[in-house]
Enzyme design. Structure first.
Site, PDB file in Angstrom:
ATOM      1  CG  PHE A 248      -4.103   1.261   7.017  1.00 22.05           C
ATOM      2  CD1 PHE A 248      -3.828   0.619   8.028  1.00 22.05           C
ATOM      3  CD2 PHE A 248      -3.845   2.507   6.755  1.00 22.05           C
ATOM      4  CE1 PHE A 248      -3.136   1.023   8.895  1.00 22.05           C
ATOM      5  CE2 PHE A 248      -3.119   3.131   8.014  1.00 22.05           C
ATOM      6  CZ  PHE A 248      -2.771   2.529   9.103  1.00 22.05           C
TER       7      PHE A 248
ATOM      8  CE  LYS B 129       6.087   4.512   6.490  1.00 18.96           C
ATOM      9  NZ  LYS B 129       6.050   5.741   7.560  1.00 18.96           N
TER      10      LYS B 129
ATOM     11  NE  ARG C 150       3.777  -8.907  18.767  1.00 24.83           N
ATOM     12  CZ  ARG C 150       2.942  -9.774  19.458  1.00 24.83           C
ATOM     13  NH1 ARG C 150       3.434 -10.662  20.176  1.00 24.83           N
ATOM     14  NH2 ARG C 150       1.489  -9.625  18.978  1.00 24.83           N
TER      15      ARG C 150
ATOM     16  CD  GLU D 172      -2.311  -1.345   2.928  1.00 25.59           C
ATOM     17  OE1 GLU D 172      -2.238  -0.136   3.657  1.00 25.59           O
ATOM     18  OE2 GLU D 172      -3.345  -1.975   2.972  1.00 25.59           O
TER      19      GLU D 172
ATOM     20  NE  ARG E 250      -1.847   3.110  12.435  1.00 25.45           N
ATOM     21  CZ  ARG E 250      -0.969   2.142  12.721  1.00 25.45           C
ATOM     22  NH1 ARG E 250       0.428   2.423  12.925  1.00 25.45           N
ATOM     23  NH2 ARG E 250      -1.325   0.915  12.930  1.00 25.45           N
TER      24      ARG E 250
ATOM     25  CE  LYS F  31      10.377   2.308   9.420  1.00 25.46           C
ATOM     26  NZ  LYS F  31      10.249   3.455  10.258  1.00 25.46           N
TER      27      LYS F  31
ATOM     28  NE  ARG G 281       3.778   5.700  16.496  1.00 21.01           N
ATOM     29  CZ  ARG G 281       4.698   5.079  15.714  1.00 21.01           C
ATOM     30  NH1 ARG G 281       4.665   5.183  14.653  1.00 21.01           N
ATOM     31  NH2 ARG G 281       5.492   4.264  16.567  1.00 21.01           N
TER      32      ARG G 281
ATOM     33  CD  GLU H   1      -0.465   7.850   8.541  1.00 19.12           C
ATOM     34  OE1 GLU H   1      -0.637   7.067   9.544  1.00 19.12           O
ATOM     35  OE2 GLU H   1       0.430   8.689   8.626  1.00 19.12           O
TER      36      GLU H   1
HETATM   37  P1  ATP Z   1       8.121   6.752   9.720  1.00 23.80           P
HETATM   38  O1  ATP Z   1       9.090   7.821  11.062  1.00 23.80           O
HETATM   39  O2  ATP Z   1       9.136   6.080   9.401  1.00 23.80           O
HETATM   40  O3  ATP Z   1       7.349   7.731   9.388  1.00 23.80           O
HETATM   41  P2  ATP Z   1       6.907   5.709  11.982  1.00 23.80           P
HETATM   42  O4  ATP Z   1       8.303   5.658  12.907  1.00 23.80           O
HETATM   43  O5  ATP Z   1       6.069   6.950  12.219  1.00 23.80           O
HETATM   44  O6  ATP Z   1       7.377   5.833  10.453  1.00 23.80           O
HETATM   45  P3  ATP Z   1       6.507   3.051  11.306  1.00 23.80           P
HETATM   46  O7  ATP Z   1       6.358   1.994  12.150  1.00 23.80           O
HETATM   47  O8  ATP Z   1       7.985   3.180  10.910  1.00 23.80           O
HETATM   48  O9  ATP Z   1       6.038   4.622  12.155  1.00 23.80           O
HETATM   49  O10 ATP Z   1       5.512   3.133  10.280  1.00 23.80           O
HETATM   50  C1  ATP Z   1       4.473   2.878  10.477  1.00 23.80           C
HETATM   51  C2  ATP Z   1       3.513   4.324  10.133  1.00 23.80           C
HETATM   52  O11 ATP Z   1       3.186   4.628   8.971  1.00 23.80           O
HETATM   53  C3  ATP Z   1       2.237   4.031  10.795  1.00 23.80           C
HETATM   54  O12 ATP Z   1       2.129   4.598  12.314  1.00 23.80           O
HETATM   55  C4  ATP Z   1       1.259   4.823  10.192  1.00 23.80           C
HETATM   56  O13 ATP Z   1       1.091   6.208  10.552  1.00 23.80           O
HETATM   57  C5  ATP Z   1       2.163   5.461   8.819  1.00 23.80           C
HETATM   58  N1  ATP Z   1       1.479   4.737   7.491  1.00 23.80           N
HETATM   59  C6  ATP Z   1       1.515   5.372   6.572  1.00 23.80           C
HETATM   60  N2  ATP Z   1       0.424   4.678   5.482  1.00 23.80           N
HETATM   61  C7  ATP Z   1       0.299   3.444   5.871  1.00 23.80           C
HETATM   62  C8  ATP Z   1      -0.289   2.344   5.581  1.00 23.80           C
HETATM   63  N3  ATP Z   1      -0.782   2.142   4.337  1.00 23.80           N
HETATM   64  N4  ATP Z   1      -0.456   1.330   6.479  1.00 23.80           N
HETATM   65  C9  ATP Z   1      -0.028   1.344   7.621  1.00 23.80           C
HETATM   66  N5  ATP Z   1       0.701   2.390   8.109  1.00 23.80           N
HETATM   67  C10 ATP Z   1       0.896   3.425   7.214  1.00 23.80           C
END
Ligand code: ATP
Length: 590
Positions: free
Chosen positions: A355, A266, A430, A264, A271, A436, A286, A315
């Protein structure tokens, strides 16, 4: 159990740096508590009266506490102030100003809990004065040590130095004298991150009490997060592996069969876990904060849903009404500033890209495979003005995955999220169920992902920055329940932000080095220590080995990207993750 007995536990916990000893002390406390007391004691240990996701704050500032202590013990406010200045700790100041009063009586822990709860509930005109009187009465009714902790709780400054995870270990110790129940307890906690609720359930029914812990509309579920895998090939290899089939080729159906991933876009938004029940909506970030007030548009989603009760994972992202292009995170977050919410509702209209679906009309869907959840989601959400269904492809081909990812970058998105098609919803980071995909390691020779770190302290600036009171801050990453240093940061921060930082950090100044900060080299001792509360995202050129930083690795040319108000210190990057980023970087350089 009396509050004095609990205060003795607080003191023991405060004084021990060892996590194992803390676990045992807590287990002993949990054994001693009755089934009516244990849940409330858990909240008090967190310095609260409700679970973390309930937005009930005490709203008591230092100056009001100083007045309450003065009133309680018949001393002048300047005397309290003097004691406060000595240690920077108003709890100790209360203990030092303590005089036994005729109102002293052996207070039960539940009665103190109830008074603190009433205090937090007090609001409206004249509430500050009422709070001071309530606090003064409370301080008079206890012994000196209890007064110390009763002063710290409403100030939001009780820091006993352990996380909810340690409390879960202790609950396991309470049940069986070891950590053997930790995993089951954590699984339940992920579905209902309310340590008081979990503790009461196992105190009353033993480990079988956890079978009552189910997803419930109104209580947030810990969000599933992404792991990192450096390349598309490795993602496919790791996530599409099936014992009975070799990898390759595009999947022909979207049925759950294992061996495939959903890919999907990103989105660079915020969140948002949406809880909907008969027209009423609540949302959680989150880090489990209640964010309902941030998203007034969600009150209108009933017509876009075919369900009475549902929990959705999404998101939220701003969309420019003229160009229909996405607006990045920072701007979307301007909505966060509460007073701007109505104004930004038209200038930054939000869409919620849904999602996942975690619960629908009485059915907990967490253990269903993603393929089945997606089907239910498609039958539940009717995309309209507010809700959108996140598009996706299903594949087991690295070529196709890379192509899809490149397309996302071209249209200005952050990359892609890759999800195992047959995996249940797994809260936390987990099992490589979600990964990502931002930029392939080795493409640019630079750090391909940012790091989330906690601010540990700051030093005063020189030259122009001396006017801001801060010119550099020290950040750290997580090692189990502790934090170790990673780097100092002095760049990437605007003048405006330095001032803002100073204000925020002043509020969380610690009287001494917090005990969670371990192995800090003298070279990095900051002028001012702060409690681990503010998370920042940092970028750098690359990672290098370090013999002075506790992480064993340091960042070259570190700079601040942004403050992550949506992340809590428990979620910052771990030493293990940094080590794996370092290993991937070395591999791609060789
Ligand atoms: P980053 O700092 O890399 O932007 P993050 O540290 O906030 O990410 P990660 O676990 O690395 O968190 O990435 C997951 C985050 O990506 C999720 O918490 C969500 O907010 C965002 N996200 C964006 N698009 C999607 C998607 N299609 N499915 C799930 N999460 C998504």
């Amino acid at each position: 159990m009396t509050f004095s007995a609990l205060a003795i536990y607080f003191k023991k916990l405060e004084g021990t740096p060892s996590r194992n000893t803390m676990t045992e002390i807590l287990a002993q406390l949990f054994r001693q508590a009755s089934k009516d007391e244990i849940g409330k004691i858990c909240y008090l240990l967190q310095g609260r009266v409700v679970p973390l996701y309930e937005a009930l704050e005490f709203g008591v500032a230092d100056k009001f506490m100083i007045r309450a202590i003065a009133q309680a013990y018949g001393v002048e406010a300047p005397r309290v102030m003097k004691e406060f200045k000595k240690t920077g700790d108003l709890g100790i100041a209360a203990e030092n100003c303590y005089h036994v009063s005729k109102h002293y009586n052996k207070q039960h822990v539940l009665s103190i809990y109830n008074s603190l709860y009433d205090l937090a509930k007090e609001s409206g005109i004249g509430s500050q004065e009422k709070k001071i009187t309530l606090l003064a009465e409370l301080l008079q009714s206890v012994d000196a040590l209890s007064a110390r902790y009763i002063a710290l709780i409403p100030l939001d400054k009780l820091r006993l130095g352990f996380s909810d995870m340690t409390m879960l270990d202790s609950l396991s110790w309470m049940l069986s004298g070891d950590k053997s129940h930790r995993e089951e307890l954590e699984r339940a906690y992920n579905v209902r991150p309310d340590i008081g609720y979990i503790a009461s359930a196992v105190k009353e029914h033993g480990i079988s009490g956890l079978s009552h812990v189910k997803a419930r509309v109104g209580a947030p579920i810990l969000a599933a997060l992404c792991q990192r895998i450096p390349t598309a090939d490795e993602m496919i290899k790791k996530m599409c592996r099936r014992p009975d089939q070799s990898v390759g080729g595009r999947a022909s159906s979207t049925e759950a069969s294992g061996g495939e991933v959903a890919v999907e876009p990103k989105y660079d938004g915020v969140r948002c876990q949406i809880h909907f029940k008969h027209g009423e909506v609540k949302t959680f970030s989150r880090n489990l904060e209640n964010t309902t007030a941030m998203f007034p548009e969600l009150t209108e989603i009933a017509k876009e849903l075919k369900a009475n009760e549902v929990i959705l994972d999404s998101e939220a992202i701003g969309v420019d009404p003229r160009t229909q292009k996405f607006i990045p995170f920072q701007e979307t977050m301007t909505r966060k500033r509460k007073h701007n919410i109505e104004a930004t509702r038209t200038s930054v209209p939000l869409k919620f890209y849904v999602f996942d679906i975690l619960y629908k009309d009485g059915k907990d869907l967490l253990s269903e495979p993603l393929s089945a959840r997606r089907k239910i989601l498609e039958h539940t959400v009717r995309p309209g003005k507010i809700l959108m269904l996140s598009p996706q492809i299903i594949t087991s081909s690295a070529v196709e995955l890379r192509q899809y990812h490149d397309e996302q970058l071209k249209i200005g998105l952050e990359g892609a999220v890759v999800k195992k098609w047959d995996s249940p919803y797994e809260p936390g980071r987990r099992n490589f169920s979600w990964v990502k995909f931002k930029e392939e390691e080795g493409k640019t020779g630079k750090l391909t992902d940012t790091i989330d770190a906690v601010i540990m302290g700051y030093s005063r600036g020189e030259g122009k920055r001396s006017g801001f009171g801060i010119g550099m801050f020290l950040v750290g990453v997580r090692k189990k329940d502790t934090f170790v240093t990673l780097t100092k940061i002095g760049t990437g921060v605007s003048d405006e932000l330095w001032k803002d930082f100073h204000g925020q950090l002043e509020k969380i100044k610690a009287a001494k080095q917090p005990k969670e900060y371990v192995g800090v080299n003298k070279l990095f001792t900051p002028d001012v220590w702060v409690s681990p509360e503010i998370v920042v995202e940092i970028a750098g050129d690359d990672l290098t080995k370090s013999s002075t930083h506790g992480a064993g690795i340091a960042v070259r040319f570190p700079r601040l990207v942004r403050i992550r108000t949506d992340k809590s210190p428990g979620e910052v990057t771990t030493v293990k993750e940094i080590q794996s980023m370092f290993a991937n970087q070395k591999q791609s350089h060789s």
